[in-house]
Design a protein around this motif. Structure first.
Motif, short mmCIF file in Angstrom:
data_model
loop_
_atom_site.label_atom_id
_atom_site.label_comp_id
_atom_site.label_asym_id
_atom_site.label_seq_id
_atom_site.Cartn_x
_atom_site.Cartn_y
_atom_site.Cartn_z
N UNK A 430 30.30 36.69 24.33
CA UNK A 430 31.02 36.75 25.60
C UNK A 430 31.45 38.20 25.84
N UNK A 431 31.12 38.76 27.00
CA UNK A 431 31.40 40.16 27.28
C UNK A 431 32.89 40.39 27.47
N UNK A 432 33.37 41.61 27.23
CA UNK A 432 34.79 41.91 27.46
C UNK A 432 35.23 41.59 28.89
N UNK A 433 34.36 41.83 29.84
CA UNK A 433 34.71 41.55 31.24
C UNK A 433 34.99 40.07 31.45
N UNK A 434 34.11 39.19 30.92
CA UNK A 434 34.30 37.76 31.07
C UNK A 434 35.58 37.29 30.37
N UNK A 435 35.85 37.86 29.21
CA UNK A 435 37.07 37.50 28.48
C UNK A 435 38.31 37.80 29.33
N UNK A 437 38.56 38.20 32.55
CA UNK A 437 38.62 37.34 33.74
C UNK A 437 39.21 35.98 33.36
N UNK A 438 38.84 35.44 32.19
CA UNK A 438 39.41 34.18 31.74
C UNK A 438 40.90 34.28 31.47
#
Length: 587
Positions: A430-435, A437-438
């Protein structure tokens, strides 16, 4: 008669012949260590002369507590003493294996009429010595009893300051042979009389006066040291106003002791006599002890009040914590219950600090090919900065640093919640960006206090040597090569978490290899100001780390903290400070 016995008696002034006669009419007894030699009731029939060894005199109060009040050694003597006017009993105990000569007082008195002048003088000296011994022991017991009573009052009634101060001034006056005693406390730039004992009408309770060196108690507070005036009425040139008061109200000898906390005077104890009589060293020691006890009591009340205020604040905030994870809720509830029971602010703050420290990594992870160090110093005992390391695989490590836009308890609690969400969302692949955003989605559901957080989350790969990161409103990383040159990184888009429904976040990356070093930090480093309101700034950070390219990451981080503290000089730390340093060291 042994040589030691003869030497002991000769040392007291008896001749060898007289010593033999004394031994013939006495009993020599041996006492093992810790054995009781004398206990109440005391008859006073014998005087004990110590041939070898040593003894201690103990006072036993109504709570059956033992307090040592005197020691006697080789060549000294003692009798059992009972004090009818003091709520104590006394006993004499051997502190080491001891040999004592027990001399009957009746025999000694019978001997005196036909004894030589020298023997009479020695005996007279012994009787006078025993009288002085009794007076000293009585004084010591009274002083220790007073100290014990005051300490007990501090521990059993930490919030009743008036009762304690009244007891202190009464004991100070009685035990120091003073006509008048008082306690004054600092109130901004004035001293206020908060406790008083004695007949003098000068300075009643509540009386206030501006602090200065022009009067005795004021000078004690300004200079933070004791002052002994033998005759204040004769000190017109040094203390003109004080001498005038002394002549009007009749006091002569004055002694003042400061109440000090962390090297600063917060008040003073004073005693006054209507006669010229110097204050003895023992009386000064006693007043200094009282000073320490009063300082403890004042500090306890201050801490007690602060704890009550914080307990009220924590109760008001408890309703807002209902939806937080179970572990944090349990710990906070546990600490709130403890804070309501303890009467010392240090304990409460230490517990809160321990909670926050438990939310941070206990150890720095070992990651092949890299040296890692991190540290966080809160502006208060607890703060809103945090950092974390989350192993994703053998060759991937997630690194996070964050800064909650608040300080103290609210920031620390919000930080704990953010960290929980961050760990829940971070997984391999899981990319840092997706993390981030969650995490933002979770915060928008729970955050109704407009508190937000900036975070930099990156994934370091020790195979590719690449650091891929997303910056949510946080400071850019600093990259330094092995020569100390600083590389400027691209400032992509990144908004703080907990504010916007739709985030604008960029994902960036760079190579961390060839002995280069990455430094992540919070704005408590760069925003630290000095007395001229100048910030430490990014330039201060770059100057510090670029001078240490060959140093270990631990040395770099701690030197950065020292540089910021030096920049701030005497000013308090305004914001939390956190630093993470990662250096490529090869395999």
């Amino acid at each position: 008669m042994t040589r030691k016995t003869e030497l002991t008696l000769v040392g007291l002034g008896f001749t060898a012949e007289e010593s033999n006669k004394i031994v013939e009419n006495s009993i020599i007894r041996f006492y093992p260590r810790n054995s009781v030699i004398l206990s109440p009731p005391f008859t006073g029939e014998s005087v004990f002369i110590i041939i070898e060894g040593g003894v201690q005199v103990l006072a036993i109060n109504s709570e059956n507590e033992e307090v040592t009040i005197a020691h006697y050694k080789n060549g000294e003597y003692f009798v059992g003493i009972e004090f009818s006017d003091i709520p104590n009993t006394t006993l004499v105990r051997a502190i080491e294996p001891s040999r004592l000569l027990e001399l009957r007082m009746n025999w000694l008195k019978t001997l005196l009429p036909q004894a030589s002048a020298s023997v009479k003088q020695v005996a007279e000296n012994m009787f006078k010595g025993l009288e002085k011994q009794g007076a000293k022991l009585s004084e010591a017991i009274q002083q220790k009893q007073a100290i014990t009573d005051i300490l007990r009052a501090i521990s059993t009634s930490p919030s009743d300051l008036n009762l304690l101060l009244t007891a202190v001034v009464e004991n100070a006056a009685n035990l120091c042979d003073a006509n008048d005693a008082g306690i004054m406390q600092v109130d901004n730039d004035h001293l206020v009389m908060v406790a008083k004992y004695g007949p003098s009408q000068l300075w009643p309770i509540g009386w206030k006066r501006k602090i200065s060196r022009d009067w005795v108690t004021g000078r004690t507070v300004v200079d933070c040291k004791s002052i002994h005036i033998l005759d204040l009425q004769a000190e017109s040139s040094e203390f003109p106003e004080g001498a005038g008061y002394a002549k009007k109200y009749g006091h002569r000898t004055v002694y003042t002791v400061p109440l000090t906390r962390e090297g600063v005077a917060i008040g003073a104890i004073l005693i006054r006599r209507f006669k010229v009589a110097p204050v003895t060293e023992k009386q000064r020691d006693l007043l200094r002890t009282f000073s320490d006890q009063v300082t403890i009591a004042i500090e306890n009340v201050r801490l007690f009040n602060e704890i009550n205020e914080k307990s009220i604040q924590l109760k008001e905030q408890s309703g807002e914590l209902a939806q937080w994870n179970d572990k944090l809720e349990f710990r906070v509830a546990e600490q709130v219950a403890q804070l309501e029971q303890f009467a010392k602010l240090e304990h409460e703050l230490k517990v809160a600090s321990d909670i926050q420290k438990s939310m941070l990594p206990r150890t720095i992870p070992e990651f092949e090919g890299y040296e890692i160090y991190a540290n966080m110093i809160p502006a208060k005992t607890v703060g809103g900065d945090f950092y974390d390391f989350i192993p994703l695989s053998d060759d991937s490590l997630a690194i996070a640093i964050g800064d909650v836009a608040d300080k103290g308890f609210p920031a620390a609690l919000f930080m704990a919640m953010v960290r929980s969400f961050l760990r829940a969302e971070t997984h391999h692949g899981v990319s840092p960006k997706k993390v981030l955003e969650g995490v933002n989605n979770h915060l928008l559901e729970l955050n109704d206090k407009d508190i937000f957080v900036t975070i930099l989350l990156g994934i370091l790969n020790n195979k590719t040597k690449q650091f891929t990161y997303t910056r949510a409103g946080h400071e850019l990383p600093v990259l330094v090569d092995f020569k100390g040159s600083v590389k400027q990184l691209h400032k992509g888009k990144g908004q703080a978490l907990g504010v916007f429904d739709k985030l604008t976040l960029d994902e960036e990356h760079f190579n961390l290899s060839d002995k280069s070093m990455m430094v992540l930090y919070t704005d408590g480093i760069t925003d630290a100001i000095n007395g001229d309101n100048q910030m430490f700034g990014l330039q201060g950070l770059l100057h510090t780390v670029s001078d240490m390219p060959q140093q270990s990451v631990g040395c770099v981080c701690e030197e950065l903290f020292r540089a910021v503290n030096k920049h701030q000089s005497h000013l308090p730390q305004y914001d939390d400070m956190t630093v993470i340093a990662v250096k490529a060291v090869g395999v």
